[in-house]
Design an enzyme around this catalytic site. Structure first.
Site, PDB file in Angstrom:
ATOM      1  N   HIS A   1       4.842  30.534 -20.517  1.00  0.00           N
ATOM      2  CA  HIS A   1       5.107  30.237 -21.920  1.00  0.00           C
ATOM      3  C   HIS A   1       4.064  29.240 -22.420  1.00  0.00           C
ATOM      4  O   HIS A   1       3.701  28.305 -21.704  1.00  0.00           O
ATOM      5  CB  HIS A   1       6.508  29.630 -22.020  1.00  0.00           C
TER       6      HIS A   1
ATOM      7  N   GLU B   1       6.835  34.019 -18.604  1.00  0.00           N
ATOM      8  CA  GLU B   1       7.255  33.021 -19.583  1.00  0.00           C
ATOM      9  C   GLU B   1       8.005  31.841 -18.953  1.00  0.00           C
ATOM     10  O   GLU B   1       7.749  30.676 -19.255  1.00  0.00           O
ATOM     11  CB  GLU B   1       8.151  33.666 -20.648  1.00  0.00           C
TER      12      GLU B   1
ATOM     13  N   SER C   1       7.092  30.916 -29.727  1.00  0.00           N
ATOM     14  CA  SER C   1       8.405  30.445 -29.285  1.00  0.00           C
ATOM     15  C   SER C   1       9.303  30.268 -30.513  1.00  0.00           C
ATOM     16  O   SER C   1       9.527  31.219 -31.264  1.00  0.00           O
ATOM     17  CB  SER C   1       8.247  29.151 -28.483  1.00  0.00           C
TER      18      SER C   1
END
Length: 531
Positions: free
Chosen positions: A447, A350, A230
């Site tokens: 995610h 995600e 990220s």
């Protein structure tokens, strides 16, 4: 003492071999600034909270990091250092049970209680700090965008990875949000020219510390891999384009966070001005002495509530023409990193992690999906149509989430394309398609799912990956590949088919699932929507 009918002298013997047993200390290690000693974690030497730069406070606030001062005696490295001042956390009084469950491995809410400007610390896990080994070094930069997070999150614990791979693992704290990325040059002059990139200069400083000290912990300073997910992936991307970082690492891993472009100085300066006005700061003296909590409050006041995900102003590195000469991967990949092997990828779903708390999640019907995508524009409509064809079993909720997450797909392939076009070193691309069973499977492949798997922390991260053999098998597979990449520049595992490099001519992508496979351009329709 006889209060409970036994001698206090018997306590060590009674508790030996139990959870209450006193942990063993590590060897004392000599760094360039002084001696440090930590504690063993199940046979792995862990040195936590080592200071790698001077406290960035007072006159050093918003300035480039400076080396730490030398110390006398043996510094305690048995506990994590403070995280930087935290700007945002996805939890709160209305957080879902699932969100709170994830807080057990991503301590965002807890860290708001212990954050501090004095935050330039790193952590080291090594199989044996005293044996003079030359192990590959895996340096992790945390997620949380450029707003929050730390290297001390339980999901990042490097103990298992260090043991499995016979590697040295390092995680890093650095300055975030306004403390690391507020462009003050326009308001206060050239002395603050580095303020918009100070947080990334901290990362460079941490890599200089690794270069100068990691050999004393059994690591090889000539074999360093930088990794991040990220916001951490974006940090890795930007380090590949920062002249100050050139030569400090040998391989790069970018997980769900391609940093293709950077902020622009003028926009960052305007945002900084709004924050300073909200804080009532008019002079350098006020800037130096403003309480940290007051600055955080001013940021919240100056930032629209719906900012985030490319909406509204935010903090991050800026392409200032000097510290960061230009956008990292536009118009081309950075020449300085043409010899750096890259492993890059993303997770299939995600955005479910971010939107699972929304009232519409799990409740969308087709009509509402059509209205939502239409309001988001033609590209969103096209993305929904493409994902509907790819995943005919997806509900409207998951189609909407997939379309929202298309930026992860497009950015990852754009970066991979740019790097593979000009680099001498190979590029490897993955796509995590294994789905977590937690929450009844509603998140699919969200995610952060990759983190406990590549860190080999499945058992410790059951809150995210669930329990059972599947999660551990994925962890075996992915940690093998990440370790192999750190050692050789090629990700491999007996649990994987042969992993061929990615090029624009042969878009080989490893789909990571219980039955992994190499596929050709698996999201071509989405990739091409990105231009």
């Amino acid at each position: 003492m006889r209060k409970f009918g036994f001698s206090a002298a018997l306590l060590p013997a009674l508790f030996a071999g139990t959870a209450f047993a006193q942990p063993a200390t590590t060897p004392v290690v000599e760094t360039d600034k002084g001696l440090v000693q930590g504690l063993e974690q199940d046979g792995i030497d862990a040195f936590l909270g080592i200071r790698y730069a001077a406290p960035p406070t007072g006159e050093r606030r918003f300035m480039p990091p400076e080396p730490a001062e030398a110390w006398d005696g043996i510094a305690d490295a048995s506990g994590y250092g403070a995280p930087c001042m935290q700007l945002y956390t996805p939890s709160g009084p209305n957080a879902s049970d699932l969100t709170r469950q994830f807080q057990s491995i991503f301590l965002t809410g807890t860290e708001e209680k212990i954050d501090n400007e004095d935050c330039l610390f790193l952590n080291v896990w090594t199989p044996d700090a005293g044996d003079g080994g030359k192990r590959p070094v895996m340096v992790w930069f945390h997620g949380g965008g450029y707003a929050y997070g730390s290297g001390g999150w339980p999901a990042y614990n490097g103990r298992n990875l260090a043991e499995k791979g016979d590697v040295v693992v390092v995680t890093v704290n650095h300055r975030l949000n306004a403390f690391g990325y507020m462009n003050l040059a326009e308001r206060f002059g050239a002395n603050f020219a580095a303020s918009g990139n100070a947080g990334n200069l901290d990362l460079v400083r941490s890599l200089e510390w690794v270069r100068d000290n990691i050999a004393a912990f059994g690591g090889d300073p000539d074999n360093v891999t930088i990794m991040g997910e990220s916001g951490g992936g974006s940090k890795v991307s930007h380090l590949m384009a920062m002249p100050a970082a050139d030569g400090l690492f040998d391989k790069a891993v970018i997980q769900s966070g391609p940093g293709v472009t950077s902020g622009k100085p003028a926009e960052a300066a305007a945002y900084a001005g709004t924050v300073l006005d909200a804080a009532g700061v008019e002079s350098v003296e006020q800037l130096r002495t403003l309480p940290a909590d007051d600055l955080i409050a001013a940021i919240r006041e100056a930032t629209p509530a719906d900012s985030g995900f490319a909406r509204g102003p935010s903090f991050g590195p800026i392409a200032d023409g000097s510290i960061l000469p230009r956008d990292p991967f536009l118009p081309a990949a950075p020449e300085q990193s043409s010899d750096i092997p890259v492993l890059i990828g993303y997770n299939k779903d995600e955005m479910t992690l971010f939107v699972a708390s929304q009232p519409w999640f799990g409740r969308l019907d087709e009509a509402t999906l059509e209205m939502m995508s239409g309001a988001m524009g033609e590209q969103a409509v096209a993305a929904v149509a493409a994902y509907r064809e790819m995943y005919p079993d997806y509900s409207p909720t998951h189609l909407a989430s997939a379309a929202m997450g298309s930026r992860f797909v497009q950015g990852s392939y754009l970066l991979a394309d740019q790097q593979s076009r000009s680099a001498d070193a190979p590029v490897y691309v993955y796509r995590l398609t294994w789905e977590t069973p937690v929450g009844g499977g509603i998140l699919r492949s969200p995610h952060t799912l990759d983190i406990p798997l590549m860190f080999d922390n499945a058992k410790e991260s059951a809150a995210l990956v669930g329990t059972g053999e599947e999660a551990q098998r994925m962890a075996d597979m992915m940690s093998d590949a990440w370790i192999a990449f750190a050692k050789t520049g090629t990700p491999s595992s007996p649990l994987l088919p042969e992993w061929e490099p990615y090029t624009v001519a042969d878009r080989n992508v490893m789909e990571l699932d219980l039955e992994p496979r190499i596929v050709d351009d698996p999201e071509r329709a989405i990739r091409e929507l990105g231009g």
